[in-house]
Design a protein around this motif. Structure first.
Motif, PDB file in Angstrom:
ATOM      1  N   GLU A   1       0.858  -1.181   0.000  1.00 56.45           N
ATOM      2  CA  GLU A   1       0.000   0.000   0.000  1.00 56.45           C
ATOM      3  C   GLU A   1       0.893   1.230   0.000  1.00 56.45           C
ATOM      4  OE1 GLU A   1      -3.672  -0.671   2.550  1.00 56.45           O
ATOM      5  OE2 GLU A   1      -2.732   1.071   3.446  1.00 56.45           O
TER       6      GLU A   1
ATOM      7  N   SER B   1       2.155   5.062   0.419  1.00 59.36           N
ATOM      8  CA  SER B   1       1.806   6.098   1.392  1.00 59.36           C
ATOM      9  C   SER B   1       1.640   7.440   0.703  1.00 59.36           C
ATOM     10  CB  SER B   1       2.881   6.191   2.464  1.00 59.36           C
ATOM     11  OG  SER B   1       4.141   6.367   1.853  1.00 59.36           O
TER      12      SER B   1
ATOM     13  N   ARG C   1     -11.340   2.191   2.155  1.00 61.82           N
ATOM     14  CA  ARG C   1     -10.090   1.695   1.577  1.00 61.82           C
ATOM     15  C   ARG C   1     -10.153   1.576   0.055  1.00 61.82           C
ATOM     16  NH1 ARG C   1      -8.025  -4.088   3.421  1.00 61.82           N
ATOM     17  NH2 ARG C   1      -9.343  -4.615   1.664  1.00 61.82           N
TER      18      ARG C   1
ATOM     19  N   SER D   1       6.162   3.484   1.313  1.00 63.45           N
ATOM     20  CA  SER D   1       5.165   2.791   2.144  1.00 63.45           C
ATOM     21  C   SER D   1       5.795   2.494   3.491  1.00 63.45           C
ATOM     22  CB  SER D   1       4.753   1.474   1.485  1.00 63.45           C
ATOM     23  OG  SER D   1       3.947   0.714   2.373  1.00 63.45           O
TER      24      SER D   1
ATOM     25  N   CYS E   1       5.060  -0.379   4.907  1.00 66.89           N
ATOM     26  CA  CYS E   1       5.237  -1.833   4.794  1.00 66.89           C
ATOM     27  C   CYS E   1       4.999  -2.582   6.103  1.00 66.89           C
ATOM     28  CB  CYS E   1       6.643  -2.171   4.289  1.00 66.89           C
ATOM     29  SG  CYS E   1       6.941  -1.680   2.611  1.00 66.89           S
TER      30      CYS E   1
ATOM     31  N   SER F   1      -0.401  -3.114   5.217  1.00 63.35           N
ATOM     32  CA  SER F   1       0.163  -2.237   4.195  1.00 63.35           C
ATOM     33  C   SER F   1       1.221  -2.971   3.374  1.00 63.35           C
ATOM     34  CB  SER F   1       0.716  -0.947   4.795  1.00 63.35           C
ATOM     35  OG  SER F   1       1.724  -1.230   5.730  1.00 63.35           O
TER      36      SER F   1
END
Lengths: 475, 516
Positions: free
Chosen positions: A15, A17, A146, A183, A185, A191
């Motif tokens: 995901e 950021s 989301r 990210s 992570c 994430s």
């Protein structure tokens, strides 16, 4: 078991950021009341159109460059069609035909051996929403906060042979992506998510066995356990003369076993086709160069430099450079106080201990290098002793307190006044004749006791070196 | 030339510049630009215009059925008063301020039901307005209702609507065309001064030809699609349907422009479309594709279009016949691409978030299946199935890829034609409006009726439909003019010059009489 080896490839979702979602201006912030971070685009309203977030492309290019990928200068998006309520358009905007990054690799170090893990591709896509099931009411609720959060999917080649290699690969990716700031992570928070494709074969053979895909792996431990269990499961099937079925399985980490989700026969036809609402993305060499120019020094180079430039042990350098943030604190503090080994000690011992106690991440560290550097100088010049220093460091870690101010306010400066020390030590000697006796009879331990008593009497502020000398003299 | 310049101080009962010899019975008999001028000059008020519009709709709507949703009378008057205030305060001074407009029901209007003529959206009220709607509202146009159409813009007759069949104002037994049939009929019946339509494969031009009005599909990317409920995303554009070319130019100028909410919208300089409204077409090069007069084309249409060629030649245009080629591939390529996109675009209508949901179901899949089976009509289902098929594993290359290649070749053929010609001229349709109830029996034949319009969508070109006569039974015939991408100016120029050689022909419904 020894006759077999497992062949593993990974699909890693990360995901990104970014402030806003991939195709609209909604915030990507985690949490929030259901369906409050939404708009017509990310809720799939009729007539709403996606507009690409440039930052997503930049992050994807940055990750691609850091993993030695070719950047596809004419990439584009495709639609992946499937019906599910967490997917408001009933198609996901992803990349199939022209992904943004191709043919990369990373070097990993597992069990002391270096190995190259090839990356097949990296593509950009949108995340789905979340379903919340109410078992009692037999109802499901859809939360689209989301929906539209940007993801990249990093697809490796089947180059890994063990759980250790898989973990090393994931840690490598995580460090690279964290260094890029693309990210955070975090596996636990979702994430970073890894699906494991695994097959087994007789060691020494080249052909690939039938693979399964394992989902729902939320920690490195879960990944290790799942790999061990799936390897064993496939071997026992083959040993019993059966055939492994190509399927997707779901790992249950509590039960430590996996369950079939769907077989290849049930696989959906996603009917991919080019997304007509988004023009192709032309990525100029200039753009790539600009992103390349902003690439940070990554962990491996940094670690080597710390060893040679600051002469800290390899183990310290390895751990400190795991986090770009921690490495930054190390380097700045070392420059400020000129004592890299001492900085490293503060980070390796006290900082790591406090992080563990408070279950924090290195990235959560708030204290400033300036204050740690001051603390190191205060200790070095004998203004405070090491016991006090530990107390002060906790203050710095917690509140980024200025140690000068704190020491003054709490009267913690070390007592270096010889006459005051003599007076106290004499008192300690007088009050502990037995220990004095023991010392004189050759019991070194007694010395330690007397030092301790002196420190206690002086509220820990006595200069330990001077206490030792004076004690010896008086005895 | 009958449109003499003269000053009109009072609108009733004098003649309109536009309406020729006919007596003006309603403010809806004016063009949008004329009405806008009268409102601006204070000859008439916005409320006068609104009332005439409501009256006109009331009078003929029972016969025509152009609207799915009519805005409440009080609300229309209230908005008219508000617009009038803004005009009086000098806040609104554009040509469309106070002019009543109808919007095709696949264009989202915040707070106003938007159905796409489908049961599945029969109760859908959008939470936002399409960019074109906001633009028109900012210009002070007065929205009076949402017009009927083929369900999800799929069809050529406005017969696939869940809300009933729209009738042709020239003959109530005939279809108005589609999919923007409601918009074309409303303009043709003088229920409103102008309307917005959308054109994916001819859905503005064909109903304009059938209803004897004028409409243009702009270059792909000129008008924002944000808020247009998608059918064939890569092909469609919103455009004006009006009484004449000048209106089309003014409306198009108002709605076009780059939109940050539509990534396929193009940054274009304001082309200054009004400057192209001159009658001087001396030296304009017009190409007439021989392939556009095949044996399937009605001889009366052929004659009317060739008559137009003579007129334009007389006015100084250089007209030449040529072979465009690939025309026979346009319809199959179009139906594959449009259906593929439609199948995906219409997935979101699943009963989960908005719109119709089936009453009884045991699980998610049954809910999906029943909602979509009950919510969509036959033509929509046909295209969703076709679209799913052409994209399915193993068929993608054979159908979808091949269609994309055909599209590229068709674009190339046009590119080379536009090296030689400024404008390409031909018919809009091979036949005039058919009788109601005949087309859907043979969908393939209906699809082939799109032969002259779909190419402009595949190649992204601007194309206009202007009336060029009536057939023996009194049904209108349309002339199509296509330009190169971003060259609306030449298209409008030739259309304007041609229009100036003719009288405006009012539909019987607009003349107050009954259409057949």
């Amino acid at each position: 078991m020894k006759d077999y080896e497992s062949v593993i490839g990974l699909e890693v979702h990360v995901e990104l950021s970014t402030q806003t979602k991939i195709f609209c201006g909604c915030t990507t912030e985690f949490g929030g009341e259901p369906n409050t971070h939404t708009c017509p685009v990310c809720t799939g309203m009729p007539g709403a159109l996606p507009v690409l977030n440039k930052q997503v492309v930049e992050h994807a290019i940055a990750v691609g460059l850091a993993t030695n990928c070719e950047i596809n200068r004419n990439c584009r998006f495709d639609r992946k069609n499937y019906f599910y309520p967490d997917n408001p358009q009933d198609y996901q905007i992803s990349q199939l035909y022209e992904p943004i990054c191709l043919n990369g690799f990373v070097d990993i170090n597992a069990d002391g051996e270096k190995k190259k893990i090839r990356i097949h591709e990296i593509h950009m896509e949108e995340d789905a929403g979340k379903l919340i099931h109410d078992e009692n009411a037999a109802l499901s609720y859809v939360d689209l906060n989301r929906s539209g959060v940007p993801l990249i999917e990093i697809v490796s080649e089947p180059d890994m042979r063990s759980a250790q290699e898989v973990i090393a690969y994931l840690e490598k990716l995580r460090t690279i992506i964290q260094y890029l700031g693309a990210s955070d992570c975090k596996l636990q928070e979702g994430s970073m998510r890894a699906d494991v494709n695994l097959s087994v074969r007789k060691a020494g053979t080249d052909s690939l066995g039938t693979r399964t895909e394992m989902k729902n792996l939320n920690s490195f431990k879960a990944i290790s356990r799942a790999i061990a269990a799936e390897t064993a499961r496939q071997i026992s099937i083959i040993e019993e003369g059966g055939n492994v079925i190509q399927e997707t399985r779901r790992w249950d980490d509590n039960k430590e076993e996996s369950f079939s989700m769907r077989s290849k026969e049930d696989a959906q036809d996603y009917r991919y086709f080019p997304e007509p609402d988004l023009p192709g993305i032309f990525i100029s060499q200039k753009w790539i160069d600009e992103i390349k120019a902003f690439q940070p020094e990554f962990k491996d180079e940094k670690k080597e430099r710390y060893i040679s430039e600051y002469c800290i042990p390899e183990e310290d350098a390895d751990i400190i450079t795991d986090s770009k943030h921690l490495a930054g604190i190390f380097e700045r503090t070392a420059v400020l106080c000129g004592e890299p080994k001492k900085v490293s000690n503060w980070l390796m011992v006290d900082t790591l201990r406090l992080l563990k106690e408070k279950s924090m991440d290195a990235s959560d560290i708030k204290f400033s290098p300036e204050n740690l550097a001051k603390l190191i100088k205060l200790t070095g010049s004998g203004i405070i002793n090491s016991t006090v220093a530990k107390e002060v460091f906790e203050e710095i870690f917690e509140h980024d307190t200025d140690p000068d101010v704190y020491i003054k306010e709490h009267g913690l400066a070390q007592v270096n006044d010889e006459s005051a020390l003599r007076e106290t030590i004499q008192k300690v000697i007088d009050e502990n004749p037995q220990s004095v006796e023991d010392y004189r009879n050759g019991k070194e331990k007694a010395m330690g006791f007397l030092v301790g008593q002196t420190m206690k009497a002086m509220a820990g502020k006595a200069n330990p070196g001077m206490v030792n000398n004076i004690l010896k003299e008086l005895l | 030339m009958h449109r003499k310049k003269k000053t009109v101080n009072t609108w009733f009962p004098e003649q309109s510049d536009f309406a020729g010899k006919d007596d003006i019975l309603s403010l809806m008999d004016f063009t949008a630009v004329e009405l806008g001028e009268k409102i601006k000059s204070g000859d008439v008020s916005v409320v006068d215009a609104a009332k005439d519009c409501l009256d006109a709709i009331e009078k003929s709507e029972k016969d025509i059925c152009a609207f799915i949703t009519r805005i409440d009378e009080k609300e229309v008057i209230r908005q008219a008063e508000e617009i009038q205030k803004k005009i009086d305060a000098g806040e609104l001074s554009g040509p469309l301020a106070g002019v009543p407009v109808a919007i095709k029901d696949n264009i989202c209007t915040e707070g106003i039901r938007t159905t796409c003529a489908s049961r599945i959206l029969s109760d859908f009220i959008p939470p936002y307005s399409a960019t074109v709607v906001s633009k028109l509202q900012n210009e002070g146009a007065l929205i009076v209702g949402k017009t009927n159409m083929d369900e999800f813009a799929m069809g050529s007759t406005t017969e696939t609507s869940y809300f009933g069949v729209t009738k042709n104002p020239w003959n109530l037994n005939r279809v108005p065309g589609g999919s923007s049939g409601g918009s074309a009929a409303a303009v043709s019946a003088h229920q409103v001064t102008f309307a917005l339509g959308s054109d994916t494969g001819g859905s503005i031009r064909q109903p304009c030809a059938y209803c004897g009005v004028t409409g243009i599909k702009p270059t792909y990317g000129s008008v924002s699609r944000n808020g247009l409920i998608a059918y064939g995303s890569s092909l469609e554009q919103i455009g004006p349907i009006a009484k004449d070319v000048r209106d089309c130019a003014v409306i198009l100028e108002a709605i076009m422009g780059h939109d940050t909410k539509d990534s396929t919208s193009v940054k274009r300089k304001k082309p200054g479309l009004l400057s192209s409204l001159t009658e001087d077409i001396t030296g304009v090069r017009i190409g007439v594709p021989r392939d556009y007069f095949n044996s399937g084309t009605d001889i009366q249409i052929k004659d009317a279009v060739l008559e137009a060629v003579k007129v334009l030649t007389k006015k100084g245009a250089v007209v030449e016949e040529f072979d465009l080629s690939l025309v026979e591939y346009a319809v199959p390529a179009y139906y594959i691409i449009a259906s593929a996109e439609a199948g995906s675009n219409l997935s979101r209508f699943d009963g989960v978030k908005y719109g119709f949901r089936t009453k009884e179901y045991n699980d998610l899949h049954q809910m999906y299946k029943r909602t979509r089976s009950e919510g969509f009509g036959d033509e929509v289902k046909r295209r969703i199935m076709l679209g799913s098929f052409v994209l399915s594993a193993g068929y993608y290359d054979a159908y979808y890829m091949k269609a994309l290649k055909s599209k590229a070749l068709i674009k190339k053929a046009f590119d080379s034609a536009f090296e030689k010609y400024d404008v390409i001229l031909g018919p809009v349709t091979p036949s005039v409006a058919p009788e109601t109830g005949t087309s859907l029996k043979d969908p393939i034949k209906m699809y082939l009726g799109d032969i002259y319009t779909v190419s402009a969508n595949l190649a992204g070109l601007p194309a206009i439909s202007v009336p060029c006569g009536l057939d023996e039974e009194g049904m209108p015939i349309g002339l199509q003019l296509m330009g190169d991408c971003f060259n609306e100016k030449d298209v409008l120029k030739v259309a304007y010059a041609f229009e100036k050689t003719r009288d405006y022909q009012k539909s019987p419904a607009a003349s107050g009489g009954k259409a057949v």
